[in-house]
Write an enzyme that holds these catalytic residues in place. Structure first.
Site: not given
Ligand code: PLP
Length: 370
Positions: A101, A169, A193
């Site tokens: 990511w 993030d 999540k």
């Molecule tokens: C799942 C995830 C993403 C992607 O998220 P989307 O909402 O599908 O764009 C980005 N960063 C991390 C750390 C993730 O776990």
């Protein structure tokens, strides 16, 4: 009715109490005779829903008054582009590369900025968090991924970036334990999540990073699309256009559930307890082992493998494990396609009973197959 323990990395489990409340309110929300899905986002009935969700985000995460809470679309992945587009000033950003990511965020930022990867754990298949105490330099921001969903690592301490905005993030560990928001310029998270169904992205942004016409650094470049400007959304309370109304409502229910459990401190204690149950077993087993460096272990995503040396044999056993676990009501335990093995994602909504059931299953599987 059969409910499984769902170890999916995302979208993932939602608390059963939340699903029940949403079901009960599905046809007639609060005496309106409508579902929240059917309401105008500008209606009298909907306004308190988004306001309440924002208030709970602020309360549970301790968001300071000089931060805006935004409900956006496009997932965390769109933030990979919005951040450089909105924060670009001198034209350079620093990234700590801790996995897939972060790498995606780096690749996207490179379209607009010079990117310096100041630390990386790529040398060891991202199985640890590189130590960075302090960051200095003429960077527009420093970007970190607080929890690495695929490899199962997490920052225990964030670097000191001084006056450089720290951008995080937090998609896979938002509200999994308390966090000091004031240390960050931006915290963003796709909600699917830990917070809500897919469709809404939470962005917590310090006000001085929202550049509009009145900003001391001047307006953003005119070619930044309206929908990709933070000021567009901040000035309209996330209602510049139709927001993901139902996902925001569901986030409110999830946050209410966290509040009833005792808030971020309490959920953090529960999450650490859950993770310890699984890690303790993995560390004591001679058949299974955790794949990440001990000091960098995530409490949300726990990848593991068997200790079988022969790759082909190991692969066959992994498949058997995932299939038998599924038959036992423990689903989505296959590791990410990039790393293989197994992975248990145990977000906020996973009850401790689910983790205990997994460990019991693993003990039985070990006995039968070792
Ligand atoms: C799942 C995830 C993403 C992607 O998220 P989307 O909402 O599908 O764009 C980005 N960063 C991390 C750390 C993730 O776990």
């Amino acid at each position: 009715m059969k409910r499984v323990y769902n170890f999916s990395a995302g979208p993932s489990m939602l608390p059963q109490a939340v699903l029940e409340k949403a079901a009960a309110e599905m046809l007639d929300y609060n005496g309106t005779g409508q579902s929240v899905m059917e309401m105008s986002h500008r209606s009298k009935a909907y306004k308190p829903i988004i306001d309440r969700t924002e208030a709970l985000v602020r309360e549970l995460l301790g968001v300071p008054a000089n931060y805006k809470v935004l409900f956006l679309q496009g997932g965390a992945s769109l933030q990979f582009a919005m951040i450089p587009l909105n924060l670009k000033k001198k034209g350079k950003a620093a990234f700590i590369d801790t996995g897939v990511w972060s790498d995606k965020a780096i690749k996207e930022a490179k379209k607009w900025l010079a990117v310096e990867v100041i630390a990386s754990s790529k040398d060891k298949a991202y199985n640890y968090i590189p130590a960075v105490e302090k960051v200095t330099g003429d960077y527009d921001y420093v970007h970190v991924t607080s929890n690495n969903t695929i490899v199962g690592t997490a920052f225990k301490k964030f670097p000191d970036t001084g006056s450089i905005p720290l951008v995080c993030d937090a998609s896979s560990n938002i509200l999994s334990e308390p966090i000091d928001v004031s240390k960050f310029g931006i915290i963003y998270a796709g909600a699917q999540k830990n917070l809500a169904p897919a469709g809404v992205t939470l962005v917590i942004i310090r006000e001085d990073l929202i550049r509009g016409k009145e900003h001391p650094d001047g307006d953003l470049s005119a070619d930044v699309p309206t929908m990709l400007r933070y000021d567009t959304h901040a000035n309209e309370g996330s209602m510049y256009n139709t927001p993901p109304c139902y996902s925001i409502y569901m986030m409110g229910l999830v946050l209410e559930w966290v509040k009833n459990l005792g808030g971020a401190e309490a959920i953090g204690r529960m999450n650490r307890e859950k993770a310890a149950i699984l890690y303790d077993y993995l560390d004591s087993s001679s058949y299974f082992r955790a794949t990440t460096d001990k000091a960098s272990r995530s409490i949300m995503n726990i990848p593991f493998v068997t200790t079988i040396a022969d790759a082909e044999k190991a692969e066959a056993i992994n498949k058997k494990f995932v299939a038998e676990a599924e038959a036992a009501g423990l689903v989505n335990l296959a590791g990410h396609r990039l790393v293989g093995g197994m992975r248990a994602s145990i977000y906020n909504a996973m009850p401790v009973e689910g983790v205990k059931a997994l460990v019991d299953f693993m003990k039985k599987f070990e006995k039968e197959n070792a």
